[in-house]
Design an enzyme around this catalytic site. Structure first.
Site, mmCIF file in Angstrom:
data_model
loop_
_atom_site.group_PDB
_atom_site.id
_atom_site.type_symbol
_atom_site.label_atom_id
_atom_site.label_comp_id
_atom_site.label_asym_id
_atom_site.label_seq_id
_atom_site.Cartn_x
_atom_site.Cartn_y
_atom_site.Cartn_z
ATOM 1 N N GLY A 131 0.818 -1.213 0.000
ATOM 2 C CA GLY A 131 0.000 0.000 0.000
ATOM 3 C C GLY A 131 0.846 1.255 0.000
ATOM 4 O O GLY A 131 0.939 1.949 0.995
ATOM 5 N N SER A 133 1.164 3.473 -3.288
ATOM 6 C CA SER A 133 0.620 4.483 -4.211
ATOM 7 C C SER A 133 -0.761 4.949 -3.786
ATOM 8 O O SER A 133 -1.511 4.215 -3.152
ATOM 9 C CB SER A 133 0.539 3.907 -5.619
ATOM 10 N N SER A 165 -0.632 -4.070 -5.468
ATOM 11 C CA SER A 165 -0.322 -5.382 -6.051
ATOM 12 C C SER A 165 -0.768 -6.478 -5.110
ATOM 13 O O SER A 165 -0.554 -6.382 -3.906
ATOM 14 C CB SER A 165 1.179 -5.509 -6.287
ATOM 15 N N GLU A 248 14.370 -4.069 -4.151
ATOM 16 C CA GLU A 248 13.669 -4.595 -5.319
ATOM 17 C C GLU A 248 14.542 -4.555 -6.567
ATOM 18 O O GLU A 248 14.466 -5.427 -7.416
ATOM 19 C CB GLU A 248 12.387 -3.786 -5.547
ATOM 20 N N SER A 371 8.178 5.278 -13.116
ATOM 21 C CA SER A 371 8.013 5.342 -14.573
ATOM 22 C C SER A 371 9.352 5.659 -15.248
ATOM 23 O O SER A 371 10.302 6.082 -14.597
ATOM 24 C CB SER A 371 6.998 6.427 -14.924
#
Lengths: 392, 373
Positions: A131, A133, A165, A248, A371
């Site tokens: 949690g 975004s 996700s 990650e 992005s």
């Protein structure tokens, strides 16, 4: 070039290869290549496969034994990901907790939190959703508006999260919330662990452009969690989140790149069958597609070699995602072109074949995890040292 | 196989970089670019005497120090960064490599020590008027006479062919492609013409042979595989040089973007410029992977892998260097378009490197052939 880290790791690799050959059979074998970072399809089979892996003690290869892991090193973790991707095993349903939450707890979590949460992750007993975004925030994680207030021995959390996700399956969420109402940007944020099984949490699936319920939006209205569910320090949630995202980046590109290599090989086979190799324009694109997947491989090997030699990875560790995501989309366009009219036909219930699914999902690769525009800012400012953009 | 640099290799890079910063600075590059000969004897002897750069990859038995290709790749990367002028590529990447690959132990013993010591400047004369770098492009003929082999015909676009002491010449005999050595200092029937080049930092020459005496290297008619392998090695070393040149161009762009103010802000704070620089770095790091992949393959000695990696490196690094060097001019705006600014020197070097050893389209086909595409 192949990875080879000496006899001990070779034994580990052989054990893993044998295990995969024995267990990736039947129903599981039929799900080779199924899933992806953003793919919620075939959930039950994937979950069962994760339990199979857990039974074989293959989850958390690098985690300490006291929390249920194997206590092995980075080398074994890399070899695990490499061999796993080599046989095209289903994408793990627990990957979110394995790659993000677990390493975060191991790095900054309290001892009680590690004992409480890590073993159920490896036993596939508790599933986690991310949690971070929020609506309207996109890559700008620092604009978090979800608020948490201390009330006695509890935190009371209200707000909305999106692109969560694995959200619809999550038993727990790790949530970045603003605990200092007067704070701005990345100050005054706190990382909280929050159970989903309570009246204040509502989770709705979001369907992606490939037709899958891969992520969710989460509505929090006076949702509650214990005071001991803070990861790291109160007010230091930004630092905790960044540490997680740093983890990650480490080795996660390797399995992805093996998948891309497979796609490139399939593309060449397809072109050969169709006689497209004689078309000079296609020919050039096909060769360049092969070149780009080979470059991804070498770039990843460079990073892994540096990590395992105890060196700080060079700039390629930062540019790799931008390169891979961009080139993978081009590979997808080319594959669709080579598929011809058949590439436009899908199965019942918008059933996609592997190529179509990978192509459509590749559109997310330049968005998630920061992005491409954010990546370019990071490269420009943090790697090249260019002046920052003026920020309000 | 070790896929990362060792401390010794980091140290080598540091030493070579500071040496070249001193002796191949912009003033030196411009001086040599303007000079038709383009060669500084003193610099050449310093390279050999102080650092042993010409003999780095030459095996010890032939007077070199026997380092690997990753080490020599580091030197080429730094040479590219400094836009080093002179016959280093011709001598080390082409001529020394051709001698190592040809099947002639005596020739190696006779000729490599001179190269390693810096006493001999050498080159490989392969291309002719067609500009082809492949086997059919070799037309110049060699004939066996009572007094030995003689060469007749023309070679052109020969890197540093105007000043090399030793010419290794690919020629055709009735048995096929063969390699010959010509001592250029006093060779009868040899006429050499320097060619004015678009990239003044890399000189080329036209060589006319008229019954010029030459020494056959190895067995007559069997030279092409050795030459093909030489060109593969040279492609990888050129790729390393291209990476260095591209990195220098990006450094220049980043420096300028950090200090040049427009609309009240340094231009590097605008995403239009920042993102261009980020793309340049992504290109460079990808090119690094292409070049280093080639160096690892050379050190590992797997011939199939070498052929693949070399062709890939030439294609990718050629195009990446050209893009990055071109973008550097754009980031600099008008000043980057002037003769006084060094940006064009890198751009022109990028274009000449792209054409050297055959264009990317040719190497794409070499790669495709290797992959069965």
């Amino acid at each position: 070039m192949e990875l080879d880290f000496g006899p001990a790791v070779r034994d580990f690799r052989d054990e893993l290869r044998d295990w995969l050959a024995d267990h990736l059979v039947g129903e599981f074998a039929g799900h080779r290549g199924v899933g992806g970072p953003t793919d919620g399809a075939a959930w039950e089979v994937r979950l069962a496969w994760d339990r199979e892996l857990s039974a074989g003690n293959w989850l958390g290869v690098g985690w300490p034994g006291e929390y249920g892991g194997r206590g092995l090193g980075l080398l074994e973790e890399i070899v695990f990901e490499y061999e796993y991707a080599r046989v095209n095993a289903p994408y793990r349903a627990t990957v979110n907790a394995l790659d993000l939450l677990g390493p975060m707890l191991l790095k900054v979590g309290a001892e009680e939190q590690k004992k409480r949460f890590l073993p159920p992750i490896l036993a596939v007993e508790e599933l986690w959703g991310q949690g971070f975004s929020e609506p309207g925030a996109g890559s700008d994680l620092a604009s978090v508006r979800t608020r948490a207030e201390r009330e006695g021995e509890q935190w009371v959390v209200s707000g909305q999260k999106v692109w969560t996700s694995f959200g619809i399956h999550a038993d727990w969420l790790y949530v970045l919330a603003r605990t200092d109402p007067d704070s701005v940007r990345h100050k005054g944020l706190t990382m909280l662990l929050l159970p989903t099984d309570q009246p204040g949490v509502e989770i709705r699936p979001i369907r992606n452009l490939a037709g899958q319920d891969e992520f969710a939006e989460v509505f929090l209205s006076d949702a509650r969690t214990g005071a001991d569910m803070v990861v790291g320090e109160v007010g230091q949630g930004w630092r905790t989140a960044m540490a997680t995202l740093g983890i990650e980046r480490g080795t996660t590109l390797l399995p992805q790149q093996l998948t891309f290599e497979r796609e490139a090989e399939a593309l060449i086979d397809r072109a050969r069958e169709r006689g497209a190799l004689d078309d000079p324009m296609l020919r050039r694109q096909i060769i360049d597609a092969w070149i780009s997947v080979r470059i991804m491989r070498t770039t990843n090997l460079r990073t892994i070699a540096e990590l395992t030699a105890g060196r700080t990875p060079g700039a390629q560790a930062t540019t790799a995602k931008l390169y891979a995501s961009t080139r993978h989309q081009q590979l997808g366009h080319l594959a669709q072109e080579l598929a011809g009219p058949a590439g436009q036909i899908v199965g019942e219930d918008y059933g996609l074949d592997t190529r179509q699914r990978s192509f459509l999902l590749s559109l997310a690769e330049t968005i998630y995890g920061g992005s491409s525009e954010i990546q370019r800012n990071i490269i420009g400012e943090q790697v090249l040292g260019l002046p920052k953009e003026p920020r309000p | 196989m070790d896929l990362t640099f060792t401390q010794e290799q980091d140290e080598l890079r540091k030493v070579v970089r500071s040496f070249l910063a001193k002796y191949s600075d912009e003033a030196a590059v411009r001086r040599l670019a303007a000079d038709p000969k383009g060669h500084d004897d003193l610099l050449w002897h310093r390279m050999a005497g102080e650092l042993g750069l010409q003999g780095l990859a030459v095996p010890e038995e032939y007077g070199g120090s026997g380092f690997g290709y990753v080490d020599i790749g580091i030197v080429f990367e730094e040479a590219g960064r400094a836009l080093l002028c002179g016959p280093y590529f011709a001598t080390v990447a082409l001529a020394a490599e051709a001698l190592l690959r040809c099947d002639d132990e005596q020739a190696r013993r006779d000729l490599l020590p001179g190269i390693a010591s810096g006493g001999t400047v050498a080159t490989l004369a392969l291309t002719e008027d067609t500009g082809r770098w492949d086997e059919p492009g070799i037309r110049l003929t060699a004939h066996d006479t009572a007094s030995g082999w003689q060469l007749t015909g023309t070679k052109t676009y020969v890197p540093d062919g105007h000043l090399a002491d030793l010419l290794l010449v690919a020629a055709r005999t009735p048995a096929g492609v063969s390699l010959f050595a010509v001592d250029a200092a006093d060779a009868p029937g040899l006429a050499r013409t320097p060619l004015p080049t678009l990239d003044q930092t890399r000189k080329q020459a036209r060589l006319e042979f008229a019954d010029t005496p030459a020494r056959l290297l190895g067995t007559e008619g069997t030279a092409w595989p050795a030459l093909r392998r030489t060109l593969a090695t040279a492609s990888v070393l050129l790729a390393a040089e291209q990476v260095g040149g591209a990195a220098a161009a990006l450094d220049a762009a980043v420096d300028y973007a950090g200090i040049r103010v427009q609309y009240g802000r340094p231009i590097g704070s605008f995403q239009g410029i920042k993102h261009k620089c980020a793309d340049m770095l992504t290109d460079i790091e990808s090119a690094r992977s292409a070049a280093y992949g080639g160096l690892w393959a050379l050190d590992a000695g797997d011939e199939t892998e070498i052929a693949v990696a070399a062709a890939l490196a030439h294609v990718f690094c050629s195009e990446a260097f050209t893009r990055v060097a071109g973008d550097n001019i754009q980031v600099h705006g008008g000043i980057g378009f002037t003769w006084e600014h060094p940006a064009h020197l890198y751009f022109k070097r990028a274009k000449s490197s792209e054409a050297l050893l055959g264009p990317p389209s040719y190497h794409r086909e070499l790669l495709a052939a290797r992959l069965g595409i």
